[in-house]
Write a protein that holds these residues in place. Structure first.
Motif, mmCIF file in Angstrom:
data_model
loop_
_atom_site.group_PDB
_atom_site.id
_atom_site.type_symbol
_atom_site.label_atom_id
_atom_site.label_comp_id
_atom_site.label_asym_id
_atom_site.label_seq_id
_atom_site.Cartn_x
_atom_site.Cartn_y
_atom_site.Cartn_z
ATOM 1 N N LYS A 5 0.846 -1.186 0.000
ATOM 2 C CA LYS A 5 0.000 0.000 0.000
ATOM 3 C C LYS A 5 0.881 1.236 0.000
ATOM 4 O O LYS A 5 1.806 1.334 0.797
ATOM 5 C CB LYS A 5 -0.912 -0.030 1.225
ATOM 6 N N ARG A 6 0.597 2.163 -0.929
ATOM 7 C CA ARG A 6 1.327 3.430 -0.979
ATOM 8 C C ARG A 6 0.342 4.570 -0.834
ATOM 9 O O ARG A 6 -0.753 4.533 -1.381
ATOM 10 C CB ARG A 6 2.074 3.565 -2.301
ATOM 11 N N GLN A 7 0.765 5.602 -0.116
ATOM 12 C CA GLN A 7 -0.080 6.763 0.096
ATOM 13 C C GLN A 7 0.661 8.024 -0.306
ATOM 14 O O GLN A 7 1.883 8.079 -0.255
ATOM 15 C CB GLN A 7 -0.497 6.867 1.568
ATOM 16 N N GLY A 8 -0.101 9.044 -0.688
ATOM 17 C CA GLY A 8 0.503 10.312 -1.040
ATOM 18 C C GLY A 8 -0.526 11.269 -1.603
ATOM 19 O O GLY A 8 -1.715 10.979 -1.653
ATOM 20 N N THR A 9 -0.050 12.412 -2.039
ATOM 21 C CA THR A 9 -0.946 13.401 -2.614
ATOM 22 C C THR A 9 -0.878 13.340 -4.132
ATOM 23 O O THR A 9 0.117 12.889 -4.710
ATOM 24 C CB THR A 9 -0.597 14.823 -2.140
ATOM 25 N N GLU A 80 0.245 12.680 -10.572
ATOM 26 C CA GLU A 80 1.034 13.714 -9.918
ATOM 27 C C GLU A 80 0.652 15.080 -10.483
ATOM 28 O O GLU A 80 0.319 15.210 -11.662
ATOM 29 C CB GLU A 80 2.523 13.468 -10.156
ATOM 30 N N GLU A 106 -5.880 12.989 -1.716
ATOM 31 C CA GLU A 106 -5.018 12.061 -1.002
ATOM 32 C C GLU A 106 -5.268 10.690 -1.626
ATOM 33 O O GLU A 106 -6.418 10.265 -1.766
ATOM 34 C CB GLU A 106 -5.381 12.050 0.483
ATOM 35 N N VAL A 107 -4.212 10.002 -2.012
ATOM 36 C CA VAL A 107 -4.340 8.740 -2.732
ATOM 37 C C VAL A 107 -3.826 7.596 -1.866
ATOM 38 O O VAL A 107 -2.773 7.705 -1.239
ATOM 39 C CB VAL A 107 -3.530 8.792 -4.054
ATOM 40 N N ILE A 108 -4.566 6.514 -1.854
ATOM 41 C CA ILE A 108 -4.103 5.253 -1.281
ATOM 42 C C ILE A 108 -4.121 4.262 -2.432
ATOM 43 O O ILE A 108 -5.172 3.999 -3.013
ATOM 44 C CB ILE A 108 -5.010 4.767 -0.136
ATOM 45 N N ARG A 109 -2.956 3.752 -2.763
ATOM 46 C CA ARG A 109 -2.852 2.864 -3.919
ATOM 47 C C ARG A 109 -2.428 1.481 -3.449
ATOM 48 O O ARG A 109 -1.411 1.318 -2.778
ATOM 49 C CB ARG A 109 -1.825 3.422 -4.901
ATOM 50 N N TYR A 110 -3.216 0.477 -3.844
ATOM 51 C CA TYR A 110 -2.896 -0.910 -3.526
ATOM 52 C C TYR A 110 -2.216 -1.522 -4.748
ATOM 53 O O TYR A 110 -2.731 -1.428 -5.856
ATOM 54 C CB TYR A 110 -4.168 -1.680 -3.166
#
Length: 118
Positions: A5-9, A80, A106-110
């Motif tokens: 899992k990655r998170q970011g803007t 981005e 805000e993104v949560i990417r699986y």
């Protein structure tokens, strides 16, 4: 094993056009998706509305008694901020009537799960 899992803007680009809007005999929404793909953006999704109105102030709907050939369509692209902003000039060429919205998100990417062991 769990998915990575990655998170970011990121920046969400939402483009509202009519389903019947054309660019060189192709739907505008299709051209936006193909250009986003060619630009290397992370992905694009087209959602077809069942009812809506815009600048014309005419309600478009899928209801049986008032069939519409120009339903609202939303193209959603998340990537981005720099990549989205670099893509915006492409829309100037394609859109004659519509609405473009930019939202910071805000993104949560699986990223998927590795195959399970036998």
């Amino acid at each position: 094993m769990e998915a990575v899992k990655r998170q970011g803007t990121a920046l969400r680009l939402t483009v509202f056009v009519g389903e019947s809007d054309q660019w060189r005999h192709k739907p505008v929404f299709t051209e936006i998706v193909h250009r986003a793909h060619a630009a290397g953006l992370a992905g694009a999704t087209v959602l077809r509305g069942v009812e809506g109105f815009g600048a014309s102030n005419r309600v478009h709907t899928t209801r049986l008694l008032s069939l519409s050939e120009d339903l609202p369509v939303a193209v959603i692209i998340v990537d981005e901020q720099d990549k989205i902003r670099e893509f915006l000039p492409q829309l100037d060429e394609l859109i004659t009537e519509g609405l473009v919205i930019l939202d910071p998100v805000e993104v949560i990417r699986y990223l998927g799960r590795p195959p399970s062991a036998p």
